[in-house]
Design a protein around this motif. Structure first.
Motif, PDB file in Angstrom:
ATOM      1  N   HIS A  68       1.033  -1.169  -0.118  1.00  0.00           N
ATOM      2  CA  HIS A  68      -0.242   0.148   0.063  1.00  0.00           C
ATOM      3  C   HIS A  68       0.865   1.186   0.134  1.00  0.00           C
ATOM      4  O   HIS A  68       1.917   1.311   0.779  1.00  0.00           O
ATOM      5  CB  HIS A  68      -1.021  -0.114   1.141  1.00  0.00           C
ATOM      6  CG  HIS A  68      -1.614   1.119   1.448  1.00  0.00           C
ATOM      7  ND1 HIS A  68      -2.896   1.484   0.557  1.00  0.00           N
ATOM      8  CD2 HIS A  68      -1.616   2.215   2.142  1.00  0.00           C
ATOM      9  CE1 HIS A  68      -3.342   2.576   0.908  1.00  0.00           C
ATOM     10  NE2 HIS A  68      -2.680   3.199   1.955  1.00  0.00           N
ATOM     11  N   ASP A  69       0.575   2.295  -0.922  1.00  0.00           N
ATOM     12  CA  ASP A  69       1.315   3.438  -1.066  1.00  0.00           C
ATOM     13  C   ASP A  69       0.400   4.497  -0.331  1.00  0.00           C
ATOM     14  O   ASP A  69      -0.543   4.868  -1.089  1.00  0.00           O
ATOM     15  CB  ASP A  69       1.511   3.868  -2.325  1.00  0.00           C
ATOM     16  CG  ASP A  69       2.412   5.122  -2.695  1.00  0.00           C
ATOM     17  OD1 ASP A  69       2.517   5.805  -1.595  1.00  0.00           O
ATOM     18  OD2 ASP A  69       2.837   5.355  -3.648  1.00  0.00           O
ATOM     19  N   THR A  72      -0.423   7.775  -2.244  1.00  0.00           N
ATOM     20  CA  THR A  72      -1.422   7.871  -3.320  1.00  0.00           C
ATOM     21  C   THR A  72      -2.475   6.923  -3.178  1.00  0.00           C
ATOM     22  O   THR A  72      -3.477   7.125  -3.868  1.00  0.00           O
ATOM     23  CB  THR A  72      -0.586   7.206  -4.702  1.00  0.00           C
ATOM     24  OG1 THR A  72      -0.160   5.947  -4.464  1.00  0.00           O
ATOM     25  CG2 THR A  72       0.532   8.120  -5.219  1.00  0.00           C
ATOM     26  N   ARG A  74      -2.665   3.850  -3.721  1.00  0.00           N
ATOM     27  CA  ARG A  74      -2.443   2.563  -4.646  1.00  0.00           C
ATOM     28  C   ARG A  74      -2.147   1.491  -3.834  1.00  0.00           C
ATOM     29  O   ARG A  74      -1.548   1.597  -2.979  1.00  0.00           O
ATOM     30  CB  ARG A  74      -1.461   3.049  -5.699  1.00  0.00           C
ATOM     31  CG  ARG A  74      -1.921   3.993  -6.770  1.00  0.00           C
ATOM     32  CD  ARG A  74      -0.959   3.968  -7.901  1.00  0.00           C
ATOM     33  NE  ARG A  74      -0.989   2.532  -8.590  1.00  0.00           N
ATOM     34  CZ  ARG A  74       0.269   2.185  -9.126  1.00  0.00           C
ATOM     35  NH1 ARG A  74       1.108   2.805  -9.199  1.00  0.00           N
ATOM     36  NH2 ARG A  74       0.270   1.032  -9.717  1.00  0.00           N
ATOM     37  N   GLU A  75      -2.708   0.463  -4.436  1.00  0.00           N
ATOM     38  CA  GLU A  75      -2.230  -1.118  -3.626  1.00  0.00           C
ATOM     39  C   GLU A  75      -1.942  -2.001  -4.875  1.00  0.00           C
ATOM     40  O   GLU A  75      -2.494  -2.059  -5.779  1.00  0.00           O
ATOM     41  CB  GLU A  75      -3.766  -1.563  -3.075  1.00  0.00           C
ATOM     42  CG  GLU A  75      -3.801  -0.780  -1.639  1.00  0.00           C
ATOM     43  CD  GLU A  75      -5.013  -1.507  -0.855  1.00  0.00           C
ATOM     44  OE1 GLU A  75      -5.676  -2.149  -1.523  1.00  0.00           O
ATOM     45  OE2 GLU A  75      -5.201  -1.226   0.206  1.00  0.00           O
TER      46      GLU A  75
END
Length: 80
Positions: A68-69, A72, A74-75
């Motif tokens: 996980h970021d 952002t 995002r995953e």
């Protein structure tokens, strides 16, 4: 078919095993060992195999391992 001549040896009782790897891969292994503070390239291989085993076990249980970021949101699923 068994790739490992020590396959019948109980886990933890097998001695060292030599494997052949390409030069570029060997250089990456040494670089990663230095980066993470490993005592040997073998420690990098052991950690990588542990991660691979964890991903395979999670997949077998219908689970996901996700990167996980937080910046952002995002995953990315770790998959094989």
């Amino acid at each position: 078919m068994s790739l490992d001549p020590k396959a019948a040896t109980p886990l933890g009782e097998a001695g060292p095993m030599a494997i052949e790897i390409a030069g570029k891969t060997a250089m990456l292994l040494v670089s990663l060992a230095t980066e993470i503070g490993a005592r040997s390239p073998g420690e990098v291989v052991a950690q990588a195999l542990g991660l691979l085993q964890m991903v395979r076990q999670a997949k077998a249980r219908g689970q996901r391992i996700v990167l996980h970021d937080p910046a952002t949101g995002r995953e990315i699923d770790l998959a094989l």
